[in-house]
Design a protein around this motif. Structure first.
Motif, PDB file in Angstrom:
ATOM      1  N   GLN A  50      -5.371   6.678  -7.685  1.00 41.92           N
ATOM      2  CA  GLN A  50      -5.286   5.876  -6.468  1.00 41.92           C
ATOM      3  C   GLN A  50      -6.652   5.292  -6.123  1.00 41.92           C
ATOM      4  O   GLN A  50      -7.668   5.972  -6.227  1.00 41.92           O
ATOM      5  CB  GLN A  50      -4.783   6.716  -5.294  1.00 41.92           C
ATOM      6  CG  GLN A  50      -3.321   7.120  -5.411  1.00 41.92           C
ATOM      7  CD  GLN A  50      -2.831   7.851  -4.174  1.00 41.92           C
ATOM      8  OE1 GLN A  50      -3.562   8.627  -3.555  1.00 41.92           O
ATOM      9  NE2 GLN A  50      -1.581   7.606  -3.798  1.00 41.92           N
ATOM     10  N   ALA A  70      -8.742   2.759  -3.120  1.00 39.34           N
ATOM     11  CA  ALA A  70      -8.658   2.425  -1.700  1.00 39.34           C
ATOM     12  C   ALA A  70      -9.660   1.331  -1.362  1.00 39.34           C
ATOM     13  O   ALA A  70     -10.746   1.258  -1.944  1.00 39.34           O
ATOM     14  CB  ALA A  70      -8.934   3.663  -0.846  1.00 39.34           C
ATOM     15  N   TRP A  75      -3.686   2.221  -2.845  1.00 30.44           N
ATOM     16  CA  TRP A  75      -2.677   1.778  -3.800  1.00 30.44           C
ATOM     17  C   TRP A  75      -2.728   2.644  -5.051  1.00 30.44           C
ATOM     18  O   TRP A  75      -3.782   3.191  -5.404  1.00 30.44           O
ATOM     19  CB  TRP A  75      -2.916   0.320  -4.230  1.00 30.44           C
ATOM     20  CG  TRP A  75      -2.886  -0.661  -3.108  1.00 30.44           C
ATOM     21  CD1 TRP A  75      -1.806  -1.308  -2.580  1.00 30.44           C
ATOM     22  CD2 TRP A  75      -4.013  -1.142  -2.365  1.00 30.44           C
ATOM     23  NE1 TRP A  75      -2.183  -2.144  -1.569  1.00 30.44           N
ATOM     24  CE2 TRP A  75      -3.534  -2.057  -1.412  1.00 30.44           C
ATOM     25  CE3 TRP A  75      -5.382  -0.864  -2.414  1.00 30.44           C
ATOM     26  CZ2 TRP A  75      -4.374  -2.711  -0.530  1.00 30.44           C
ATOM     27  CZ3 TRP A  75      -6.227  -1.505  -1.535  1.00 30.44           C
ATOM     28  CH2 TRP A  75      -5.725  -2.425  -0.596  1.00 30.44           C
ATOM     29  N   ASP A  76      -1.597   2.746  -5.745  1.00 29.95           N
ATOM     30  CA  ASP A  76      -1.522   3.440  -7.029  1.00 29.95           C
ATOM     31  C   ASP A  76      -1.856   2.463  -8.156  1.00 29.95           C
ATOM     32  O   ASP A  76      -1.375   1.324  -8.162  1.00 29.95           O
ATOM     33  CB  ASP A  76      -0.115   3.994  -7.273  1.00 29.95           C
ATOM     34  CG  ASP A  76       0.240   5.099  -6.295  1.00 29.95           C
ATOM     35  OD1 ASP A  76      -0.614   5.975  -6.058  1.00 29.95           O
ATOM     36  OD2 ASP A  76       1.365   5.076  -5.758  1.00 29.95           O
ATOM     37  N   ALA A 103      -9.434   6.851  -3.807  1.00 27.12           N
ATOM     38  CA  ALA A 103      -8.815   7.400  -2.597  1.00 27.12           C
ATOM     39  C   ALA A 103      -9.453   8.743  -2.262  1.00 27.12           C
ATOM     40  O   ALA A 103      -9.575   9.612  -3.120  1.00 27.12           O
ATOM     41  CB  ALA A 103      -7.315   7.560  -2.799  1.00 27.12           C
ATOM     42  N   TRP A 160       0.816  -1.201   0.000  1.00 25.38           N
ATOM     43  CA  TRP A 160       0.000   0.000   0.000  1.00 25.38           C
ATOM     44  C   TRP A 160       0.860   1.265   0.000  1.00 25.38           C
ATOM     45  O   TRP A 160       2.000   1.264   0.461  1.00 25.38           O
ATOM     46  CB  TRP A 160      -0.946   0.024   1.197  1.00 25.38           C
ATOM     47  CG  TRP A 160      -0.403  -0.565   2.473  1.00 25.38           C
ATOM     48  CD1 TRP A 160      -0.678  -1.788   2.988  1.00 25.38           C
ATOM     49  CD2 TRP A 160       0.519   0.048   3.393  1.00 25.38           C
ATOM     50  NE1 TRP A 160      -0.001  -2.002   4.164  1.00 25.38           N
ATOM     51  CE2 TRP A 160       0.753  -0.874   4.441  1.00 25.38           C
ATOM     52  CE3 TRP A 160       1.180   1.274   3.434  1.00 25.38           C
ATOM     53  CZ2 TRP A 160       1.604  -0.616   5.506  1.00 25.38           C
ATOM     54  CZ3 TRP A 160       2.024   1.550   4.494  1.00 25.38           C
ATOM     55  CH2 TRP A 160       2.222   0.605   5.516  1.00 25.38           C
ATOM     56  N   THR A 161       0.267   2.342  -0.507  1.00 28.17           N
ATOM     57  CA  THR A 161       0.934   3.643  -0.466  1.00 28.17           C
ATOM     58  C   THR A 161       0.780   4.279   0.913  1.00 28.17           C
ATOM     59  O   THR A 161       1.718   4.868   1.458  1.00 28.17           O
ATOM     60  CB  THR A 161       0.328   4.578  -1.531  1.00 28.17           C
ATOM     61  OG1 THR A 161       0.478   3.966  -2.814  1.00 28.17           O
ATOM     62  CG2 THR A 161       1.020   5.930  -1.544  1.00 28.17           C
ATOM     63  N   VAL A 162      -0.418   4.158   1.461  1.00 24.19           N
ATOM     64  CA  VAL A 162      -0.702   4.641   2.804  1.00 24.19           C
ATOM     65  C   VAL A 162      -1.846   3.795   3.355  1.00 24.19           C
ATOM     66  O   VAL A 162      -2.653   3.269   2.596  1.00 24.19           O
ATOM     67  CB  VAL A 162      -1.060   6.150   2.794  1.00 24.19           C
ATOM     68  CG1 VAL A 162      -2.307   6.399   1.974  1.00 24.19           C
ATOM     69  CG2 VAL A 162      -1.198   6.715   4.202  1.00 24.19           C
ATOM     70  N   GLN A 163      -1.903   3.641   4.659  1.00 23.90           N
ATOM     71  CA  GLN A 163      -2.950   2.808   5.263  1.00 23.90           C
ATOM     72  C   GLN A 163      -3.257   3.300   6.664  1.00 23.90           C
ATOM     73  O   GLN A 163      -2.527   4.105   7.239  1.00 23.90           O
ATOM     74  CB  GLN A 163      -2.518   1.341   5.302  1.00 23.90           C
ATOM     75  CG  GLN A 163      -1.295   1.046   6.173  1.00 23.90           C
ATOM     76  CD  GLN A 163      -1.640   0.774   7.629  1.00 23.90           C
ATOM     77  OE1 GLN A 163      -2.693   0.226   7.923  1.00 23.90           O
ATOM     78  NE2 GLN A 163      -0.756   1.154   8.546  1.00 23.90           N
ATOM     79  N   SER A 164      -4.334   2.775   7.204  1.00 18.92           N
ATOM     80  CA  SER A 164      -4.717   3.120   8.572  1.00 18.92           C
ATOM     81  C   SER A 164      -5.284   1.892   9.278  1.00 18.92           C
ATOM     82  O   SER A 164      -6.268   1.315   8.811  1.00 18.92           O
ATOM     83  CB  SER A 164      -5.764   4.239   8.571  1.00 18.92           C
ATOM     84  OG  SER A 164      -6.237   4.495   9.886  1.00 18.92           O
ATOM     85  N   MET A 215      -6.764   1.040   3.164  1.00 17.55           N
ATOM     86  CA  MET A 215      -5.472   0.983   2.480  1.00 17.55           C
ATOM     87  C   MET A 215      -5.617   1.650   1.118  1.00 17.55           C
ATOM     88  O   MET A 215      -6.682   1.576   0.504  1.00 17.55           O
ATOM     89  CB  MET A 215      -5.020  -0.464   2.281  1.00 17.55           C
ATOM     90  CG  MET A 215      -4.663  -1.202   3.565  1.00 17.55           C
ATOM     91  SD  MET A 215      -4.628  -2.998   3.305  1.00 17.55           S
ATOM     92  CE  MET A 215      -6.379  -3.379   3.453  1.00 17.55           C
TER      93      MET A 215
END
Length: 636
Positions: free
Chosen positions: A525, A527, A460-461, A490, A431-435, A458
């Motif tokens: 992106q 998510a 992703w690109d 996203a 993932w590029t960024v997640q929580s 999460m």
């Protein structure tokens, strides 16, 4: 093969005689190859010394019988065979029906009552005891006129993180000794990755096949669901086991009670269900689904034990044999009546199937709810007969077409090799960024994402090459059925769709779910948001051709220009499109929903010739951006 010569006398053979000889030989070769194909799929049944009679076994529905168990000693000896009269009867009756009979050596507890592999560990650690064991195995095989041995050393343990070398050495010696005498060597192995790390892939080359015990996953719902069979098969094949050597094990008993299927049926259980009075088992639907999986992606089915089956129409062995012999042979696509691969099934090879042809294979109109597709193939499904109506293309398994809005809506299909549409697989942990999520080791290799709670997410690109319809597949695992995935851009808008996560029987029992979405082209992106948590994800996959839909001559063709028509149809060179005003750009699709041509209709004329000479012969569809109408034509 010995052949008899034919005396022609003093006259040379006539041309007609020579032709007939060639035809006869080709017919023989065809029959022989057909028989070889059928027998390539194995149906292996275990029967123990302490249960059942050799006279009650349905030999006509089996290819192999394993007699359980011969027990090894720590020095490489074998204890005396229990109930030898049953074994002798098995050999006599089995060989009369062409069934191979093997001796199963070992078992879960080795007679010690507790999963103790100690004697195998000891005998395999010494060259002299390994030699002694191999000699004793050959002696028993020859004494009872057996066809080979099945080694049930169920838990070879890793040594310093590596496979158990002693197990590898023992199997290597057995392979050489048995194969030199034309005997079979098989092994029973655990279906869970955590319990198979001690088995080297080198062993795969020593055995004729492996009996993968995809049961006892736990004492409840995870005992032996379809997903466990699927994940076990994928695990071993992923490590290099050839599909022909991967025999999927199914249980003829329930957990947690250990009651046989025959006992459950006598108590009132539904033969088509998987649950009764607190017990989890495999009924006819699940058994047939697993058999279809084995037939399309593995080497056969193994049973523990034959003696827990019933006689008659509800026999599980009958269901296995019926599925193995489904009309169409071991086809590349299998259609199922119900979701989760339940109900009746039909196996299809490549080709076009009208409604009449499907019905001849036992498929009712508008009655299919799930399907399985071999790698490298695709199925194009049509809402109406003769390849008309809405279209859905699939290149992988789909356990429930309800999610594609295509349930009970199939009247004709085309099965073909998969087209080379765009596809991208994204590992969940990349993932590029997640929580809120965490990663962990995955039974299928690498890592997966877990610890997913409600509202975790999460990003992703991705970079789709064109705007249109895509299939998104998720590789998921969950011990419950309350999870829900939402796919969105996203930031939360737009929302592309959602999919419930099924109960797969455990955190590492993996299955693939999917749905169709619409994406625009270009870098962006996406998510995943957990509408409800309690599931793991290993990867997600986007495919442009699989799952592509076109509204074809249906209610979706609401007409801005009701007079739009095309002619001549069929055509060999040009297609004329006639209608009023400016019809905008046109697009021509093939049967897979792939764009093969496009252009623009001039507003200065009320019909336009479109050059289709470059198209291959076949069925195509043309749509216009302003009319919203899609029409079918045939290129000769």
């Amino acid at each position: 093969m010995k052949t008899n010569s034919i005396k022609w006398g003093h006259q040379p053979p006539s041309p007609q005689s020579i032709i007939w000889k060639h035809i006869t030989f080709l017919l023989f070769l065809f029959v022989f190859m057909s028989m070889a194909t059928v027998h390539a799929q194995k149906i292996v049944g275990y029967t123990p010394s302490w249960l059942g009679s050799a006279n009650d076994i349905d030999y006509d529905r089996l290819t192999h019988i394993n007699y359980a168990f011969a027990l090894p000693t720590a020095s490489g000896g074998l204890q005396a065979i229990e109930n030898p009269a049953k074994l002798q009867s098995l050999v006599s009756q089995g060989h009369a029906k062409g069934v191979k009979v093997l001796i199963a050596i070992g078992g879960w507890d080795l007679g010690d009552g507790g999963g103790n592999d100690g004697r195998f560990n000891t005998l395999a650690a010494s060259a002299s005891s390994r030699n002694n064991f191999v000699n004793n195995v050959l002696s028993v095989i020859n004494q009872y006129n057996l066809d080979g041995a099945d080694i049930d050393w169920e838990f070879p343990e890793p040594v310093n993180g590596a496979p158990d070398n002693n197990f590898t050495l023992l199997m290597g010696q057995l392979s050489t000794a048995l194969h030199n005498q034309g005997k079979l060597l098989t092994a029973a192995v655990n279906g869970s990755a955590w319990a198979a790390d001690g088995i080297s892939s080198q062993v795969f080359g020593y055995v004729d096949f492996l009996n993968i015990m995809a049961y006892d996953g736990d004492a409840g719902a995870g005992h032996s669901p379809y997903s466990y069979a699927e994940s076990a098969l994928n695990y071993y094949k992923g490590r290099g086991l050839p599909a022909a050597k991967a025999v999927i094990g199914v249980p003829f008993y329930a957990r947690p009670s250990w009651k046989g299927y025959n006992t459950l049926i006598a108590e009132g259980a539904d033969p088509y269900s998987d649950y009764f009075n607190g017990d989890y088992y495999n009924g006819i639907n699940t058994i047939k689904a697993k058999t279809a999986l084995a037939k399309s992606q593995g080497g056969g089915i193994m049973i523990w034990t034959l003696d827990h089956d019933v006689q008659g129409q509800y026999a599980l062995l009958k269901a296995i044999k019926d599925e193995m012999g489904t009309t169409g042979g071991s086809g590349v696509v299998t259609l199922f009546q119900h979701c989760d691969y339940g109900g009746y099934s039909a196996s299809l090879n490549t080709g076009s199937y009208t409604l009449g042809q499907l019905q001849a294979l036992g498929v009712a109109n508008d009655d299919i709810s799930s399907l399985q597709v071999q790698n490298g193939y695709q199925i194009t499904m049509y809402q109406h007969d003769n390849f008309t109506g809405n279209v859905l293309v699939k290149t992988s398994n789909d356990n429930c077409l309800v999610n594609e809005e295509f349930n009970d809506d199939i009247s004709s299909v085309i099965v073909a090799q998969a087209s080379s549409g765009w596809s991208a697989t994204i590992e969940a942990e990349n993932w590029t960024v997640q929580s809120g999520t965490q990663t962990e080791a995955c039974a299928e290799g690498g890592q997966n994402v877990g610890w997913i709670d409600t509202n975790d997410w999460m990003v992703w690109d991705i970079n789709p090459p064109s705007s249109g319809t895509y299939t998104v597949e998720y590789r998921v695992a969950s011990p419950n059925s309350s999870g829900m995935i939402q796919l969105e851009k996203a930031g939360g808008s737009p929302v592309y769709g959602s999919r419930s996560v099924p109960n797969t029987g455990g955190w590492q029992n993996w299955t693939t779910i999917s749905h169709s979405i619409n994406l625009t082209a270009g870098q962006q992106q996406i998510a995943i948001k957990a509408l409800t948590g309690g599931w793991n994800i290993n990867w997600l996959k986007l495919t442009s051709s699989s799952g592509s839909r076109i509204a074809l001559e249906s209610q979706k063709s609401h007409i801005n220009h009701p007079d739009l028509r095309i002619f001549p149809n069929p055509t060999s060179d040009y297609l004329e499109v006639q209608g009023s005003a400016d019809m905008g750009r046109y697009t021509i699709y093939d049967l897979n929903g792939k764009t093969v041509s496009n252009g623009h209709n001039s507003p200065q004329e009320d019909h336009k010739k479109i050059d289709v000479r470059q198209l291959k012969a076949g069925i195509y569809f043309i749509s216009h951006s302003k009319s919203k109408k899609v029409l079918r034509f045939i290129k000769q």
